[in-house]
Structures are given as C-alpha cells and as structure tokens.
Design an enzyme around this catalytic site. Sequence first.
Site, short mmCIF file in Angstrom:
data_model
loop_
_atom_site.label_atom_id
_atom_site.label_comp_id
_atom_site.label_asym_id
_atom_site.label_seq_id
_atom_site.Cartn_x
_atom_site.Cartn_y
_atom_site.Cartn_z
N ASP A 189 0.80 -1.13 0.05
CA ASP A 189 0.13 0.04 -0.03
C ASP A 189 0.96 1.26 -0.09
O ASP A 189 1.94 1.39 0.80
CB ASP A 189 -0.84 0.06 1.34
CG ASP A 189 -1.88 1.08 1.16
OD1 ASP A 189 -3.04 0.92 0.76
OD2 ASP A 189 -1.48 2.17 1.88
N ASP A 248 -4.04 2.06 -4.97
CA ASP A 248 -2.85 2.22 -4.24
C ASP A 248 -2.58 1.38 -3.57
O ASP A 248 -1.56 1.17 -2.54
CB ASP A 248 -2.79 3.72 -3.45
CG ASP A 248 -3.49 3.11 -2.13
OD1 ASP A 248 -4.44 2.77 -2.07
OD2 ASP A 248 -2.88 3.96 -1.06
N GLU A 249 -3.14 0.03 -3.90
CA GLU A 249 -3.18 -1.06 -2.77
C GLU A 249 -3.37 -2.48 -3.50
O GLU A 249 -4.35 -2.51 -4.13
CB GLU A 249 -4.13 -0.88 -1.66
CG GLU A 249 -4.22 -1.74 -0.50
CD GLU A 249 -5.41 -1.37 0.46
OE1 GLU A 249 -5.86 0.08 0.52
OE2 GLU A 249 -6.01 -2.22 1.06
N1 DCP Z 1 -8.88 8.87 -0.31
C1 DCP Z 1 -9.90 9.73 -0.31
N2 DCP Z 1 -10.69 10.19 0.63
C2 DCP Z 1 -10.71 9.47 1.72
C3 DCP Z 1 -9.75 8.28 1.99
C4 DCP Z 1 -8.72 8.07 0.83
O1 DCP Z 1 -9.74 10.52 -1.26
N3 DCP Z 1 -11.45 9.51 2.72
C5 DCP Z 1 -7.86 8.62 -1.36
C6 DCP Z 1 -6.57 9.62 -1.21
C7 DCP Z 1 -5.49 8.65 -0.46
C8 DCP Z 1 -6.11 7.29 -1.28
O2 DCP Z 1 -7.34 7.35 -1.53
O3 DCP Z 1 -4.16 9.08 -0.66
C9 DCP Z 1 -5.64 6.01 -0.70
O4 DCP Z 1 -6.10 5.90 0.39
P1 DCP Z 1 -5.48 5.22 1.95
O5 DCP Z 1 -6.58 4.86 2.73
O6 DCP Z 1 -4.62 4.02 1.40
O7 DCP Z 1 -4.71 6.17 2.75
P2 DCP Z 1 -3.21 7.10 2.25
O8 DCP Z 1 -2.73 6.23 1.10
O9 DCP Z 1 -3.55 8.31 1.83
O10 DCP Z 1 -2.38 6.75 3.50
P3 DCP Z 1 -1.96 5.56 4.41
O11 DCP Z 1 -2.23 4.43 3.52
O12 DCP Z 1 -0.21 5.75 4.16
O13 DCP Z 1 -2.35 5.36 5.65
CA CA Z 2 -2.42 4.09 0.90
CA CA Z 3 -4.97 2.11 0.54
#
Ligand code: DCP
Ligand code: CA
Ligand code: CA
Length: 983
Positions: free
Chosen positions: A294, A395-396
């Site tokens: 991720d 992203d995952e």
């Molecule tokens: N995303 C969004 N709104 C949200 C949650 C996520 O638009 N409420 C989008 C932006 C994030 C992407 O999805 O960058 C991936 O979500 P993740 O839950 O994997 O979170 P991040 O990658 O941002 O952080 P991490 O995985 O490091 O906790």
């Molecule tokens: Ca992420």
């Molecule tokens: Ca994710």
Amino acid sequence: MAASNSQSSDYFEDEDPAFLEALNQAALPGDVAINSEDDDEEPPLAQPSLKRPYAQDETIYGPAHFDGFGEYGRRKRAKLQIQNSDTVASGTKSDMFKGLAVYINGYTEPSVQELKELLVQNGGIYQPYLDRKSAVTHIVTCVLTEAKTREFKNMKVVFPTWLTESAKAGELLSWRDFQFVQSLAPKAQAPLPSGTPRYAAESSNQNAQRAMANPGWRAAHTSVAPGFVKDYFEHSRLHFMSAIKAELVQLVKQAQTIAEEKLAQQEDTSMVLLKSPGKGKGRADEERVIMHCDFDCFFVSVGLVSRPELRGKPVVVCHSQGNQGGGSSTSEVACASYEARNFGVKNGMSLQQARKLCPQVCTMPYEFDRYKKASLEFYTILMSLADAVEAVSLDEALLDVTKAVARFESQIDDAEDPAKAFAESIRAQVREATSCQISIGISYNILLARLATRRAKPAGAARISPADVSELMATLDITDLWGFASSSRDKARDKLGSSALSIIATKSRASLCDALGPKTGEKLYDAVRGIDHTVLRSDKERKSVSAETNYGIRFNSNDQVRSYLQQLAANVKQRLKEVKTLGRQITLKIMKRHPEAPVEGPKFLGHGRCEVFNKSRPLDRATSDSDIIAERAWDMLKSFNFDPTELRGIGIHITKLESIDGPTDPKQAKLAFDAAPRVPSARASVAASAIEEVDPDVLAALPADVRQELEQEWRRSESPFPGKPPAPAVQRGSGPASAPQGVFPQRQPTRMQQSGLKLGARSAGYVIDKKSLHPNRPPNAFLRPTDADLRSLDIDPEVYAMLPQSVQREQLTRARLTKAGGVPEVSGERLVLKPKKYLPPPDLFRQPPPYAKYPDPPKLRQRTADKVLFFTEADDVQGIMQTWVQAFRKFPPNEKDIEFFAKFLVQSVDSKMSTDTGVERAVSIVKWWLVLLRRYWGDYEHFDQPEEEDARVAMAWWRAFRSVKDRLDVVACKKFGGRLCIR
Ligand code: DCP
Ligand code: CA
Ligand code: CA
C-alpha cells in the site's frame, strides 16, 4: 414439584437425599400452577389472566417447555427456584407477579438486580436463561437489536416499567400497555407549515447562499457553466474513486502486458523460468507468503514528486485553496501527509478542521493522471514479481508470493528473512519507478498481512508470523480487523460486553455467532486466532500453458520427431487438465542448431548455439486434446522443413485459454478473445547457454558424480525461451494447481525424489536446493579426478591433462556413463536416455524409522497462549485432550497440565456465569477423556499393582482422571446436589 423422577440420568449420579429434601421443602414460586399429576418436568404455567386473551396463540405465547434435556436442566432450574425462594424468604411483599417467569434482556433501567428483586419479592420467577428449555412468560428489556427483535417476535416483550408501575399500582397492570417497541424513529419533529419541504426547515449554508446570490459566480461555477460536467468529472475525487474501480481492471491488465514484455527483453530469465520445487502445492496455510502493498499517503506522495520543496511539511491534497485561504472551506482533505497527521489531520476531514488543527498546512491539488501513472508502475512491478496479484485499489494490492519468495531465497545468500528481503526489493523497485514510498505487510493470510501493513507504515515492511498472533490480537479491537465494521463493534459491546479482541478470544464460537450472526461470528472467531480463509483472487491472468524441452534433443528421423511431439502434447494436455483450461491457439517454438555451431556443442547434450523460430496457428476449437495439438504441431514443424538432426529444442505453447466449463467467467471469456498472444515473429537468438529440460528419471539413472556435474552446469545456465510460469488463481487453503509434471508424465518418483533431493526436470518446476547438495564437498571437486580415478575409467591422465576443460568434462562424463553401462555412444543413433525404473534391491536393509522421542515431554499449557485462553468449546478441548493423552502415552501426565484441565472443567461447572452449556461441555470433555483412557489403558482402570512400568504410566493417568472427577463432583454436589455421572 415432586421428586418422583429418580431414573438415572446422563448427568448425575443417584439422588442425593439432602438435595431432594431441600427440593421438597422449598416453597417454590410457581408450584401452584403446576399440575402435579403431570410430568414433573413441566414448567410453571403462565398466569391464567394473561393466558386468556391469547388462548388462540397458546402455542406461540405459551411458556417454552423443558425438552428432553433431562435431569440436569430440571435440577438447574430447581436450584434456581430455590434461589428465587431465598429472595422470597428475605421479604415477600405480594404475589402480584405470581405465575410470571421473566427473562431480563441486556442493560435495563432499573438494573437487572433491582428488577429481579422486585419480581421475586412479588411472587414472580426470575429466569436468567433464555433457551428452548426455559419457561419464560415475558421478556423485559429497554433495547433490542435487530437480531433479538426477530428472535423475540413471538414473545411478550415489555419495558421494565411494566413491573415497576405494577408494583407502584399494587396490582398487575396489562403488559399490553407496556409492550416493547423499538424506538428507531427520530425524535418527534415540530410540525412544519404545510407545503414546506422538510429540508427547508434546516439552517441554510450562508456561504452558499451568498454565492448563489451572485449571478456571475453562479454562471461560472455551477452546472450552468460551460464544460461543467467535464470539469466536474475531472476534479471530482469521488467520481474518480468510483470510476477508477472499473479502470483498475484495465490498468492491471496493461501492467501485466508491460511486465511480460519487460521480462521477455531481459537477458537473465532465470528468475522467471525457475520454479520452486512444488512449493505451492499442498502447502500448509501457515507456509504461504501473502503480502499487502500500500502506498503511503498516496495522493500526497505522488503530489510531492513534482513539489520537492514541500517534502517534510504538513501537506494535504484537496481542492486547492493555496497555502492560505480555505480556512472556512468545507472542501474535504483526500489525503494528508504523515507530517500533517502528526497534528491530527486525517483523510476525509474537512479542510476547515484541518486548518484548525494545523494552521500552516499546505494544500496540493488533485492530479488524477499522475495517480494512475504511479499505479501503473506499481502494478507493473508487482505483476513481474508476484505469483498472484489481487488489485484492491489504485494504491493497494494483495500478493501471493509463496513461490516467488522461495525462488528469491534460492538466489540470495542467507537472508535472515527472505520474505522481508523480497518485500524490501519490491519497495525499492517501486520507489525507483515512482519516487514514492510503499509499505508492505507480510504474513500467511490476507487478514494478518493487512494488519502487518499497519506495523510497516510508513515506508517499511513488517511480518507477522504465527507466533506473534495471540500477542498482537490481545492489543486490538474488533474494528482493527479488516472487514469488521463499527456495527460489529457495537453488537459485540452490547452482547459480549466488550469489543476488545482479548475478551472476544475467550468467547465460544457459539456465543460469537449468537452475538454477531453466524457468518460474522464464525469469521471473528477465526480472526482472533489469526485464521482467515479469504481467497486471494488473482488479477494476474494465465496467458498460456506450455511444455518446452531443450536438453537431449537429438533426432535422426521425422518419425522420431513426430512421436516426440506426441509425448510433448500429452504433457501439455496434462497441464491444461490440471488448470481446467482449454486453448484456442498453439505456438510452436523450435530451436535449431546455428549453422556456425558445432554439431555437438560444448555442453553435453545441450542445445548449444541455436536459432529460435516461433509459429502460431489457431486450433479449430478450444481444446486440450493431445492428438489435435500434436498433429497441429507436426504440421507446423513440417512447414519449416528442417532437418530433424538439427533440432535442439522444441516447445509447445497453448494460448487463448478458456475455462473448461466454457467462457462463463467474463475475465476468461475476454481473455480467450482479447488477449493477443504476444508471440514475436520468428526471431533468431544466439543462445550461449541453456536451461535444460531433462527427465528426472534420466537424471536419476545417471551415476552420482555425472549427475552432479550436470547440476553444476545447469546452475550456470539460462534458457533462450522467454516466458513465465503461469499464474493460477491462488486458492488459499487448497493450494494452487499441482506443480506441472515433467516432460514424460506418469512416471514413478525418481530415486532422487525418493531420497528427498530437490532436483528434477526444470520443466517440472524444480529448483536445485544448493544446501542439500553435498554440503561438504568443495565445488568442482568432481572435475578434478585423481589419476587413479582416470585410470579406472580407462583414461590416460597425461592426455586428459592436455585437453581443454570442456573436452575433459565430456570425456570424463562419457567414460563414467559407459562404465555405468547402459548409455550408448552419442554419435550415430539418436541418444535415447531411457529412464531406469527404480526398484530397491530386494535385500536392501532399511533402517526402521526411529521412534519419536520426547526428551522433554511437552507441556499441555504450552499449547495455549498464556494470556488468552484460546479454547472455550468442547470440540476445541476434546482435540487438545486427545493430543495431550496421545503425547503422553509413555509418560505420566504432568501435574501442571492436570491442574490446568481440572481448573478449566471446574470453572465450566461452577463459574457464576456457568450456563447449561458449561456443564454439558464439562461432561462431554470428561467423557471423552474416559474414552481415551480406556482406549490406551483400559486394562488398568481397576488395576492395583504398580510395579510394572506400563502400569506406572497407566495408573498415573487413572489417578489424574479420578482426582479431576472428584473435584468436579464436589462442585456439582454443591451446585446441583449430585455427582456428575461419567460412564
Ligand atoms: N482517499 C480519499 N478520501 C478518503 C480516503 C482516501 O480520497 N477519505 C484517497 C486519497 C488517498 C488514497 O485514497 O491517498 C488512498 O487511501 P488510503 O486509505 O490508502 O490512505 P493513504 O494512502 O492516503 O495513506 P496511508 O495508506 O499511508 O495510511
Ligand atoms: Ca495508502
Ligand atoms: Ca489504500
């Protein structure tokens, strides 16, 4: 209640007079209503006045009846009534609740204790159990879950006020007036002026109102603006997030194609071609390697690539408001950098809130195309490295890398944790390609891999192994587990008293199913034990099924070639069958001796320097028929018009695959028609060295030192066939399709396989386990034979010394083969290395397998986590009991273990919380123990001569049994007035 039932029961020994006396003398509330002529197991009847209006509903509303549960239930309830009557004795106020048997559900106001007293002091019965064996006339509750509402739908459910108000009134009020109704509806709303829509009553967004009042702004920013729709979709994060789900499939496919092309161009294909020694097959669940990859703060990371000046700062991605502004914006933060998270800023929060927490937060705009690009890079890398890839989101991804890690391990020198080293290599490649950090969680199933990712973040890799599970789980809450929503947490709190996994781990499977529903309950029961049966659904498609050979290919005639193609086709058929697939296209790959290469290349029976030719043809229909495949291959080969003696390698690839059940799976259907085979046109390749395809039987038939030489040679070689092992959907728990067979199917295991050496045909997917091969022998030792060795092989040492090394090897090898008898000269006839069937010599003495020894007899307690008692149900405990008894067949049981079991059983019977199931469980466990003891030491059950060694162990077991049984009896007598009957 007459004590007429003196027949023996399943649970108790003969009547205890003191108990019967107590029973007889106790003035039990509800006795009055019992028809004493009747079966004495009949429960107290409902109050007549309550019954009448529901006469027609008698079967529904009548009290539940004791069923055949028997003596235990009767006594349990009798005991309860004695307790009830104790409360009565402590101060009877009235008998207005006479005939009521009330079950109180969940948290109530007033408390259960208060209600219970009120009830019993006024002649009612408090029923702590609600099962089909209990007599319950009413259920008192303040709140009901949906499940309970369904469960109680045919019962009289009332608010506690029925009891309290009745007590105040001094008479039993109609329960109807206090009937429970779920208060789901929102609080009563003030009526609105007629014709006003409800939303109009809500307060309006002042900012929006102001903006709407401005015609210019409206024209530019609302749906009337030109290009609004396009803009909307381009900038709407939510639209992007949902649209990308559909696009993801395409993106992942694209990634796979790119990955394959890249791999095909790579010089060193050994990574791809070598397959681990059948490791995927039949692997225990805990041996799987699952990774969860991720991106760290995905949108921000991608944004930072072009904004290095913002690195290390609190940054969020949202509809950009610049570095100032946005203080009052309701724009949502899509992604917050870890620096911003330190201030409490979170994904999904409003920018306004984020600014409050962190006034200096910087904002970045959305860059959807860049996110896709980074994702494509990410998936391209994953596709090239993993056995199976499940795309979760941009992203995952989830990976099965069981085989990939095994391959990786065979190529690196003593990495402490090869899976982690492999994960670091994935992370490095993604970082290189995207300039972004990903984190990787590693474990043996999806649930744990996801948990591991949380440990890994940011920018790391973390692994959870089986030994870590109980400690980890004890620190978590139900919502920390992927797939459990907050609704599960609420139910767990409501019905189990806690949503902490440390508490949940102590609950039985049944109680979890009861609280959360059967599916979620089962899943949770497993999850707290680190068990997850979720299947990884691979998006990495199998594109071809093939069999290739390029070792020992020496033909003299077309007939030989033709018959060889039949063998190869039979092997392909077998492989297609294994993956339940048919193909619509065949590709024939031919390696032909390069015109400038010697007839026999430097490597013994290798393909030497070659030209490579490919040809593809459609098959008339989707098929796995070996005759059709062989015939088509033969037609294609004929059309090349090659001299059969020049052939050095032949491969058959079947592409355009579809499921054997027809293209029902849309993915497969698409694959069958869409996926153009990426077959390069006939291209010449100069193959300097090769990966050999050799029958393991042939190999096994060779003398040991010859075999070693070949093995050494192979380890240095590579194949000119770019390709990759097919990637089946990985079925967790069942293991992937079995490892493909060798070129010649249906052979007996080779000697080498029998002896446990991990070596065999490359085509069969084996890897040489370096460590298992002659650990003490210096490399190349067999290449430097002593003079005596040489003379014994009829080789003149002096002549030998003057030969070039490659010729030396060949000489040596051939001499050894000749000496071993059975291998003809290479020249002349086609060399047919017929495998010798391995038959052990009849007089071979085989050491009997050693008896297992327990230098230190295992302790039962070690089987469970210290803090968390991981078994709570009879099934679990019976299993452990059996393991225990079996492990100690030669030892007396450990005192601590006996104590452990005794405590557990006593608790089951005695605990305040103990329910019917507690006693049932204890009885069934002790009965099982008895069965086991009788099975192993039945003769010693009434034995009293302790001199014999066997007797010593047996008698120790029987003593343990009796001591535990005695302790249980003490408790049972105290609680139920009788000893447990175990026989
Ligand atoms: N995303 C969004 N709104 C949200 C949650 C996520 O638009 N409420 C989008 C932006 C994030 C992407 O999805 O960058 C991936 O979500 P993740 O839950 O994997 O979170 P991040 O990658 O941002 O952080 P991490 O995985 O490091 O906790
Ligand atoms: Ca992420
Ligand atoms: Ca994710």
